[in-house]
Design an enzyme around this catalytic site. Sequence first.
Site, PDB file in Angstrom:
ATOM      1  N   ASP A 231       5.396 -15.848   2.090  1.00  0.00           N
ATOM      2  CA  ASP A 231       6.450 -15.112   2.766  1.00  0.00           C
ATOM      3  C   ASP A 231       7.632 -15.079   1.792  1.00  0.00           C
ATOM      4  O   ASP A 231       7.650 -15.809   0.799  1.00  0.00           O
ATOM      5  CB  ASP A 231       6.810 -15.797   4.101  1.00  0.00           C
ATOM      6  CG  ASP A 231       7.508 -14.827   5.047  1.00  0.00           C
ATOM      7  OD1 ASP A 231       7.469 -15.064   6.260  1.00  0.00           O
ATOM      8  OD2 ASP A 231       8.075 -13.828   4.561  1.00  0.00           O
TER       9      ASP A 231
HETATM   10  C1  GLC Z   1      10.123 -11.759   6.292  1.00  0.00           C
HETATM   11  C2  GLC Z   1       9.009 -12.008   7.281  1.00  0.00           C
HETATM   12  C3  GLC Z   1       7.696 -11.404   6.868  1.00  0.00           C
HETATM   13  C4  GLC Z   1       7.974 -10.104   6.123  1.00  0.00           C
HETATM   14  C5  GLC Z   1       8.641 -10.469   4.816  1.00  0.00           C
HETATM   15  C6  GLC Z   1       9.044  -9.228   4.008  1.00  0.00           C
HETATM   16  O1  GLC Z   1      10.950 -12.874   6.183  1.00  0.00           O
HETATM   17  O2  GLC Z   1       8.795 -13.351   7.718  1.00  0.00           O
HETATM   18  O3  GLC Z   1       6.912 -11.196   8.048  1.00  0.00           O
HETATM   19  O4  GLC Z   1       6.769  -9.392   5.883  1.00  0.00           O
HETATM   20  O5  GLC Z   1       9.770 -11.309   4.994  1.00  0.00           O
HETATM   21  O6  GLC Z   1      10.094  -8.555   4.654  1.00  0.00           O
END
Ligand code: GLC
Length: 527
Positions: A231
């Site tokens: 993430d």
């Molecule tokens: C965010 C989310 C994830 C998302 C990523 C990109 O913090 O937790 O689900 O795809 O960052 O935006």
Amino acid sequence: MAASPLERAAELVKQMTLKEKLSMMSGKVDTYVGNVNAIERLGIPPLYMQDGPQGFRVTGKTGEVGSTTAWPSEMTIGSSFDTELAERWAAAMAQEFKGKGANMLLGPGIGIARVPNAGRNFEYLSGEDPVLGSLMVRAVVKGIQDQGIIANAKHWVNNEIETHRMLVSANVDLRTRREIYYPPFQAAVDAGVLSVMCSYNRINDVYSCQNNETLGHLKNDMGFKGFVVSDWFAAGTTSQALKAGLDLEMPVGLYFAEAALEAAVARQEISIRDIDDAVRRILYAMISAGILDNPAVGNPLANVTSDEHNALSREIAAKSTVLLKNEGGILPLEKFPSSSCIAVFGNTDVVTGGGSGNVKPAYVVSPAQGIEAALAGSGISVIYNPGTDLTEAASLAAKCRTAIVAVATTSHEGADRESLSLGDGQDDLVTAIAAANKRTVVLVNAPGAVLLPWADSVPAILVSWLPGQEFGNAVADVLFGAINPSARLPLTLPNKENEVGFTPEMFPGVGTPHEATYTEELLIGYR
Ligand code: GLC
């Protein structure tokens, strides 16, 4: 016989220089939410990732707000229990990613709604049930990946708490993980999902993106052949993370920056073999999705919406509407007597959740607009009143044959809901309208569990889970019987706050940093 994706990936890795390999193990800031370098010398195109589970979220350089469809939420699709519909939706959504030039979709979300007020339940297919999540995710992964787009099952694993999400440790016994939280991911793996996103939280005190045990389960026990992407800013070490099973750091290289990886090799903490395995997995996914043979050709500035997708969004939202109650057969509403009127009250533009899974729609069809369109030419007048003045609203309700009250609440990533109530005086509005008109229908729109204290005093209740831009048309299709509301509750609607009886130790967790212990084990939600 043609070489398999695995053979082709292994062959490419052999031809790559160390620098080329390292350049594919972390993201770079570019057009999309996530970008991985091309290796032009070897014909390896870039990897372009975009959010999210409910549609292409327009960011910076990816065009105008409203140039993509604000689809119903994952929970909405989940409540349909309809895999054919889910696959059609996933394919249509993936086509929009393709049209925008992305080749990876950061979804589906397949967490479990362990916590009724968790902020991201609307983004998760499963609701409270691993069997539902397992059933639906297979169709969604197939729908996405058949379009040549890499799907990304997220967030691995036990990312059920948004409060202190980057610090909290979810302390979960192995049996509970294997029986409740792993199954939707196992189903995604069995369906051939090509990427998995490791989550912000810790599991039993070890961060997910460097957790030997859980990443080991995913890659060894569960047979996952694709790549693990962090993430955003969820990576926290170089050697420990790579050895545990992280393959790609997003959004940029901090711990997997080329220099950090080279230094770890020099210290003999990691080996070239570890690097090769990570790169091979990324290439395996790109080859399997057809990205190497058909590099992305879309245009991030394109408008990829269409009448066809608007109609599909409407169909999904209608088929995913849950009929909670229909006393006296008040539904479907008849389109007569033409002299009568329908009064529509309340909050009508809440159709999406917040955070990375948000998609700003080009338009929102409100219930009043949808009902008006459905009644065109019938002679029945539709009167909309926001319901801010209860006396005025009740007086209008008494004048019309039927009263429709639209109530809603939403939630967003990064925080859990303070309360399961609708809030904003909406309960009082329903009570006032129901007292004034015995033919009152309530349309509930929520990101998950919600309290309905007036449920016994209204004859009909329909529930949606953030149904996207076509909400009003979908509601009209159900109200007037064009679509039979055959969706089911994907989670329990509780009678009161914290009916599940979570202690602070269970949710949101206690201590510094937070420790949340899943002492309920298998007994979540209705269990
Ligand atoms: C965010 C989310 C994830 C998302 C990523 C990109 O913090 O937790 O689900 O795809 O960052 O935006």
